[in-house]
Design a protein around this motif. Sequence first.
Motif, mmCIF file in Angstrom:
data_model
loop_
_atom_site.group_PDB
_atom_site.id
_atom_site.type_symbol
_atom_site.label_atom_id
_atom_site.label_comp_id
_atom_site.label_asym_id
_atom_site.label_seq_id
_atom_site.Cartn_x
_atom_site.Cartn_y
_atom_site.Cartn_z
ATOM 1 N N ASP A 175 -50.606 138.017 -40.483
ATOM 2 C CA ASP A 175 -50.434 136.678 -39.888
ATOM 3 C C ASP A 175 -51.787 135.982 -39.885
ATOM 4 O O ASP A 175 -52.803 136.593 -39.561
ATOM 5 C CB ASP A 175 -49.901 136.813 -38.447
ATOM 6 N N ASP A 176 -51.805 134.714 -40.257
ATOM 7 C CA ASP A 176 -53.078 133.987 -40.296
ATOM 8 C C ASP A 176 -53.512 133.539 -38.905
ATOM 9 O O ASP A 176 -54.633 133.129 -38.700
ATOM 10 C CB ASP A 176 -52.964 132.768 -41.219
ATOM 11 N N ASP A 177 -52.590 133.580 -37.944
ATOM 12 C CA ASP A 177 -52.940 133.178 -36.591
ATOM 13 C C ASP A 177 -53.483 134.399 -35.850
ATOM 14 O O ASP A 177 -52.740 135.271 -35.417
ATOM 15 C CB ASP A 177 -51.703 132.626 -35.880
ATOM 16 N N ARG A 203 -46.251 138.055 -26.674
ATOM 17 C CA ARG A 203 -46.614 139.406 -27.124
ATOM 18 C C ARG A 203 -47.655 140.017 -26.199
ATOM 19 O O ARG A 203 -47.588 141.200 -25.855
ATOM 20 C CB ARG A 203 -47.160 139.359 -28.547
ATOM 21 N N GLY A 234 -45.806 132.408 -28.829
ATOM 22 C CA GLY A 234 -45.524 133.755 -29.330
ATOM 23 C C GLY A 234 -46.654 134.708 -28.942
ATOM 24 O O GLY A 234 -46.409 135.839 -28.495
ATOM 25 N N ALA A 235 -47.868 134.249 -29.101
ATOM 26 C CA ALA A 235 -49.021 135.092 -28.764
ATOM 27 C C ALA A 235 -49.010 135.429 -27.272
ATOM 28 O O ALA A 235 -49.265 136.574 -26.877
ATOM 29 C CB ALA A 235 -50.315 134.362 -29.138
ATOM 30 N N MET A 254 -48.030 130.827 -44.246
ATOM 31 C CA MET A 254 -49.455 131.148 -44.219
ATOM 32 C C MET A 254 -50.126 130.361 -45.327
ATOM 33 O O MET A 254 -49.515 130.107 -46.356
ATOM 34 C CB MET A 254 -49.672 132.656 -44.457
ATOM 35 N N ARG A 282 -56.256 131.357 -23.019
ATOM 36 C CA ARG A 282 -56.709 130.547 -24.148
ATOM 37 C C ARG A 282 -55.503 129.969 -24.910
ATOM 38 O O ARG A 282 -55.473 128.806 -25.271
ATOM 39 C CB ARG A 282 -57.552 131.405 -25.093
ATOM 40 N N ASP A 283 -54.497 130.819 -25.107
ATOM 41 C CA ASP A 283 -53.322 130.334 -25.848
ATOM 42 C C ASP A 283 -52.540 129.304 -25.050
ATOM 43 O O ASP A 283 -51.932 128.398 -25.620
ATOM 44 C CB ASP A 283 -52.420 131.503 -26.218
ATOM 45 N N GLN A 332 -46.746 129.274 -32.086
ATOM 46 C CA GLN A 332 -47.865 130.210 -32.314
ATOM 47 C C GLN A 332 -48.459 130.660 -30.989
ATOM 48 O O GLN A 332 -48.432 131.845 -30.681
ATOM 49 C CB GLN A 332 -48.961 129.565 -33.177
ATOM 50 N N ARG A 389 -49.486 121.911 -47.641
ATOM 51 C CA ARG A 389 -50.573 122.400 -48.491
ATOM 52 C C ARG A 389 -51.430 121.258 -49.012
ATOM 53 O O ARG A 389 -51.834 121.215 -50.170
ATOM 54 C CB ARG A 389 -50.006 123.209 -49.656
ATOM 55 N N SER A 435 -54.743 134.866 -33.027
ATOM 56 C CA SER A 435 -54.328 135.025 -31.653
ATOM 57 C C SER A 435 -52.991 135.776 -31.573
ATOM 58 O O SER A 435 -52.830 136.724 -30.807
ATOM 59 C CB SER A 435 -54.186 133.633 -31.046
ATOM 60 N N PHE A 436 -52.053 135.326 -32.391
ATOM 61 C CA PHE A 436 -50.744 135.970 -32.399
ATOM 62 C C PHE A 436 -50.860 137.400 -32.938
ATOM 63 O O PHE A 436 -50.239 138.335 -32.431
ATOM 64 C CB PHE A 436 -49.766 135.157 -33.254
ATOM 65 N N ARG A 474 -54.176 126.169 -25.673
ATOM 66 C CA ARG A 474 -53.866 125.728 -27.025
ATOM 67 C C ARG A 474 -52.504 125.023 -27.057
ATOM 68 O O ARG A 474 -52.339 123.959 -27.635
ATOM 69 C CB ARG A 474 -53.808 126.958 -27.932
#
Lengths: 608, 233
Positions: free
Chosen positions: B32-34, A401, A397-398, B79, A429-430, A394, A476, B36-37, A433
């Motif tokens: 997307d729930d993230d 991008r 990837g951020a 998600m 920040r990422d 996550q 979940r 940041s991404f 993380r």
Amino acid sequence: MNWITATWSMITGVCLSFAAVHLLVWLYTRDARENLLFAISAGAAGALTMLELVAFRAASPAAYGEALRWMHVAAAVVIIALVWFLRSYLQTGRLWLAWAITGLRALVLVPNFVAYPNATFEEITAITPFYLLGENVSVPVGEPNPWRSIVHVASLLLLIYVADATARAWKEGDRRRALFIGGAIVGAVLLSLVTSQLMVRGLLPGPFIGLVYLLVVTAMGWELSLNLIQARELARGLRESQQRVELATRAADLGLWDWDIERDEIWASEGARAPVGLNASEKLTFDHYLQKIWPDDREATREAVSRALQTGSDIEVEYRVAGPDGRTRWIAAHGKVVRGLDGKPVRLRGVSMDVTARRRDEAELQRQREALARLQRASAVGQLSTVLAHELRQPLGAILRNAEAAELLLRKEPPDLAELRAIVTDILRDDRRAATVIDRMRALLQRRSLQFETVGLRDLIAQVVGLVQPEVKVRRAKLEFSVPDELPDIRGDRVHLQQVLLNLLLNSLEAVRGLPGERRRLTIDARQRDDGQIEVAVRDRGPGFPVEQISSVFDPFVTTKIGGTGLGLAISKTIVEWHGGRIWAENDPQGGATVRFRVDAAQDGGTV
Amino acid sequence: MSSSSRSPATGPGTGPGGDRTDDAPSTVFVVDDDVSFLTGLERMLRASGYAVMCFASAADFLARRPAGAAGCVVADLQMPGMDGMALQQALAQSGDPLPTVFLTGHGDIPTSVMAMRHGAEDFLTKTAPRAQLLDAIQRALARDARERHARSHRRGMQARFAALTPREREVLAHVLRGRLNKQIAADLGIDERSVKRHRTSLMAKLRVASVAALARFAAEAGIDTHDRPTGDG
């Protein structure tokens, strides 16, 4: 030279010899009170005999009266000392009688010196020669002093006192002593009553106290001889027992030691000296021995000893020393405090043992356990790796991008600086993380041995929850934890405690797999109990443990999961036990299972 | 999320049919729930010249997406709540489907196979190179344009067919079965001139010039004439 002079001198000699011997015994062993009393009594008896001889030679009634006066003093000392000797020696006798006799004999001394010429006669009118054993001795003629009755009362009391004490000693089983000492004194008192009556009636030249006292001295001598024989037997028995002890200690590799605290001298057997590299002749003091102990263990050992001396409790310490070959040896010592009459510790004695081999085995075992724990930890973290890799992608990837966007923005003229600034902020920040995810994992995967420190449970639990949360999300499920703000810290190993929580959470997560949403709930609760211990409970709403397994789930290789190694709970138990705590499983009546563990709060009681 | 950017992906985004979004530029819908991404991807796509709309959850996207908008969906597979697969199914069942490119934190083979089988355009990791991602988006947009065109074309034909009278439909069915006017007149119990008139009328309404074109139309519009219950069984 004639018989009277010879006999009386001999009696004096015997009495004084006994006095000297017992005085010496007392001087060496200060707590031998009965020896002192007997020495006083025998010494006074010697003096009395000498005075009697003086009286026999008296040329005038006045001279005889003077000698007899001093004989009263000597007699009082003889009797008083004898009374207290008896109490001390037979460990019996009525105290009030002892004091009464003491008081009366002391009282007699008052008229003895106030009235003329002494307490026996009111007046000595003449001295008549008396032919005894080839010699003329003086015999007084005169009026008896009424004060004499006090002497008689005292003698009567003495008789009762001795008879009573003797009877009691006899009853208590101390028959030989009772017979010899008690019997001799009773006989002597009776005899002296007779002789003094005969003297007053002019049938004897004196009370012949010395002769009578010889009876007591003889009995005492007999006793002493028996004691000597006994002592020799005891000594032989002691030697044998010592040899046996030595044999046993050598067979058991034990060392014996005995520390005379007052003189600061340590006696140590070969078995106690060898591991420390001390030869047999070397003198040893406490500090000297402490210097042989490793500096790391020295203070703890010193403290253990002073604590034992203060409280009188047994001492049990283990410490390292540099052995004769220069290699470290572990010594375990176990000792007892010996107290003197005043209750102060006078000696510390005990055994010591070379436990190097055991220690080495223990260290090896501990190393293996820690290695196993590390492997299990890696496997537990491994179960999370798929989800953690996702968790890592996550932010990565951020970052990617954002970097691509920045590259494109930079091609424009003019570049959008505000946007670029925002991008850089987000990238930073990422990056943090991603680093957090890696750090959490790395913390659990690092190779390290047990390190105890002060640990705040809130942080610890939060970190584990952070690590497991992505997995919980993928499945979940829901994971919540509650830790009161005022919860005290604990002493423990951060990594291993996290491992315990991780294992419990993974188990719970597995237990709720495939269950409806409202049952896929896990909770961690930490609290302080009334007894001060900290209890952590990990609960799920799964099917619970099979009832027949609930007591054995912490045994190695017992697993209720398909594909489980059965090591997670076993290692968790080991870890909790390293922390001096305990762990157990419960099934909740409303369904679900709870695993709880308890550990002590940190000593200083500091809060997070 | 309005964007005036040129849409390089927009191919023949207009069709002869009656879609309201005929001339609208294509939009990339990122779900997307993230956050940041989501932000990073939005920036990159915008900088690459796409119109982008972002949504933090599948449910939010389904509720707020502009009806009939052209474009494609780029969605996270995992998600909370409705995940990527469920979103794809919901989209497919709606009357307004969009091609989907899935992103995931890790390449999960069974999931990707299932996603592809359900018509996902592509299945990429979140750290896939930009070129690969843009390529997939490009393909998805092209497919959307193609499918949109086909849909709109079919809808046009269906509208024309709907304009026929019942009698014209009967005649059409007989024509498609290759019956001659005379036979049709006999079957329907009307005179041959009436059949001719109906034929001329329906061919005009359906905008075809020959029987061959009529047959092609029927095939494209999905008109089934063979099982139509008729008087002569």
